[in-house]
Enzyme design. Structure first.
Site, mmCIF file in Angstrom:
data_model
loop_
_atom_site.group_PDB
_atom_site.id
_atom_site.type_symbol
_atom_site.label_atom_id
_atom_site.label_comp_id
_atom_site.label_asym_id
_atom_site.label_seq_id
_atom_site.Cartn_x
_atom_site.Cartn_y
_atom_site.Cartn_z
ATOM 1 N N HIS A 57 4.421 6.667 -4.524
ATOM 2 C CA HIS A 57 3.162 7.412 -4.482
ATOM 3 C C HIS A 57 3.211 8.499 -5.549
ATOM 4 O O HIS A 57 4.255 9.118 -5.752
ATOM 5 C CB HIS A 57 2.962 8.045 -3.102
ATOM 6 C CG HIS A 57 1.622 8.680 -2.942
ATOM 7 N ND1 HIS A 57 1.341 9.931 -3.439
ATOM 8 C CD2 HIS A 57 0.482 8.223 -2.378
ATOM 9 C CE1 HIS A 57 0.078 10.222 -3.165
ATOM 10 N NE2 HIS A 57 -0.464 9.195 -2.520
ATOM 11 N N HIS A 71 -2.452 14.996 -7.091
ATOM 12 C CA HIS A 71 -2.408 13.843 -6.178
ATOM 13 C C HIS A 71 -1.027 13.771 -5.535
ATOM 14 O O HIS A 71 -0.044 13.485 -6.216
ATOM 15 C CB HIS A 71 -2.702 12.567 -6.978
ATOM 16 C CG HIS A 71 -2.854 11.338 -6.140
ATOM 17 N ND1 HIS A 71 -2.936 10.090 -6.709
ATOM 18 C CD2 HIS A 71 -2.951 11.139 -4.798
ATOM 19 C CE1 HIS A 71 -3.073 9.175 -5.755
ATOM 20 N NE2 HIS A 71 -3.081 9.796 -4.588
ATOM 21 N N CYS A 84 -2.570 12.129 2.417
ATOM 22 C CA CYS A 84 -2.707 12.210 0.960
ATOM 23 C C CYS A 84 -3.888 13.130 0.666
ATOM 24 O O CYS A 84 -4.955 12.983 1.275
ATOM 25 C CB CYS A 84 -2.960 10.814 0.387
ATOM 26 S SG CYS A 84 -3.376 10.810 -1.374
ATOM 27 N N HIS A 125 -6.675 10.602 -0.663
ATOM 28 C CA HIS A 125 -7.043 9.397 0.077
ATOM 29 C C HIS A 125 -6.942 9.524 1.593
ATOM 30 O O HIS A 125 -7.045 8.528 2.304
ATOM 31 C CB HIS A 125 -6.210 8.213 -0.425
ATOM 32 C CG HIS A 125 -6.424 7.949 -1.870
ATOM 33 N ND1 HIS A 125 -5.466 8.230 -2.820
ATOM 34 C CD2 HIS A 125 -7.496 7.471 -2.536
ATOM 35 C CE1 HIS A 125 -5.941 7.918 -4.013
ATOM 36 N NE2 HIS A 125 -7.170 7.459 -3.869
ATOM 37 N N GLU A 168 0.853 -1.197 0.000
ATOM 38 C CA GLU A 168 0.000 0.000 0.000
ATOM 39 C C GLU A 168 0.882 1.237 0.000
ATOM 40 O O GLU A 168 1.602 1.490 0.949
ATOM 41 C CB GLU A 168 -0.926 -0.013 1.221
ATOM 42 C CG GLU A 168 -1.718 1.239 1.446
ATOM 43 C CD GLU A 168 -2.493 1.716 0.227
ATOM 44 O OE1 GLU A 168 -2.183 2.829 -0.270
ATOM 45 O OE2 GLU A 168 -3.387 0.991 -0.225
ATOM 46 N N LYS A 169 0.812 2.013 -1.070
ATOM 47 C CA LYS A 169 1.727 3.146 -1.270
ATOM 48 C C LYS A 169 1.511 4.320 -0.319
ATOM 49 O O LYS A 169 2.348 5.201 -0.238
ATOM 50 C CB LYS A 169 1.642 3.629 -2.710
ATOM 51 C CG LYS A 169 0.278 4.154 -3.098
ATOM 52 C CD LYS A 169 0.213 4.445 -4.567
ATOM 53 C CE LYS A 169 -1.218 4.646 -5.001
ATOM 54 N NZ LYS A 169 -1.384 4.456 -6.416
ATOM 55 N N HIS A 170 0.400 4.377 0.406
ATOM 56 C CA HIS A 170 0.113 5.506 1.290
ATOM 57 C C HIS A 170 0.675 5.345 2.700
ATOM 58 O O HIS A 170 0.779 6.316 3.439
ATOM 59 C CB HIS A 170 -1.396 5.727 1.396
ATOM 60 C CG HIS A 170 -2.022 6.184 0.125
ATOM 61 N ND1 HIS A 170 -2.554 5.310 -0.784
ATOM 62 C CD2 HIS A 170 -2.185 7.416 -0.391
ATOM 63 C CE1 HIS A 170 -3.025 5.991 -1.805
ATOM 64 N NE2 HIS A 170 -2.813 7.273 -1.596
#
Length: 124
Positions: free
Chosen positions: A41, A47, A111, A114, A14-16
């Site tokens: 990310h 973004h 983010c 997100h 998960e990149k976040h």
């Protein structure tokens, strides 16, 4: 509650999720927090990661200490429009704290699309 809006996961998939790495040298603890270590990310005007915060909860205590906050404010925007400047800040932050105590390090990243993401590691 805001805690219900904070997401977490495995940073390898998960990149976040902020990745927390540290080195202890006596009382000095050097901490690196990075978003997108395994999966990059996006870093565009539309973004991006806005900030990373680091907190420390000493063993046996009930309240966290805010170690610091780093904001990332360049995401390719310029007077010519979005994604035109070729200047981008990368979501990597370094902190140094002084403590003899063990406990938990907590990192939050934000983010702009997100929301909030968290991770934690045990400080030995």
């Amino acid at each position: 509650m805001i805690s219900e809006t904070i997401r977490s996961g495995d940073w390898k998939g998960e990149k976040h999720v902020p990745v927390i790495e540290y080195e202890r040298e006596g009382e000095l603890v050097k901490v690196k927090v990075q978003v997108g270590k395994e999966i990059p990310h996006p870093n565009t005007t539309e973004h991006h990661i806005r900030y990373i915060e680091l907190y420390f909860l000493p063993e046996g205590e009930n309240f966290v200490y805010q170690v610091g906050r780093v904001e990332f404010t360049a995401h390719g925007e310029s007077v010519n429009g979005p994604n035109t400047s070729d200047v981008y800040t990368e979501p990597i932050a370094y902190f140094v704290l002084k403590t003899k105590k063990k406990g938990k390090l907590y990192a939050l990243s934000y983010c702009n699309i997100h929301g909030l993401w968290e991770n934690e590691v045990t400080l030995e």
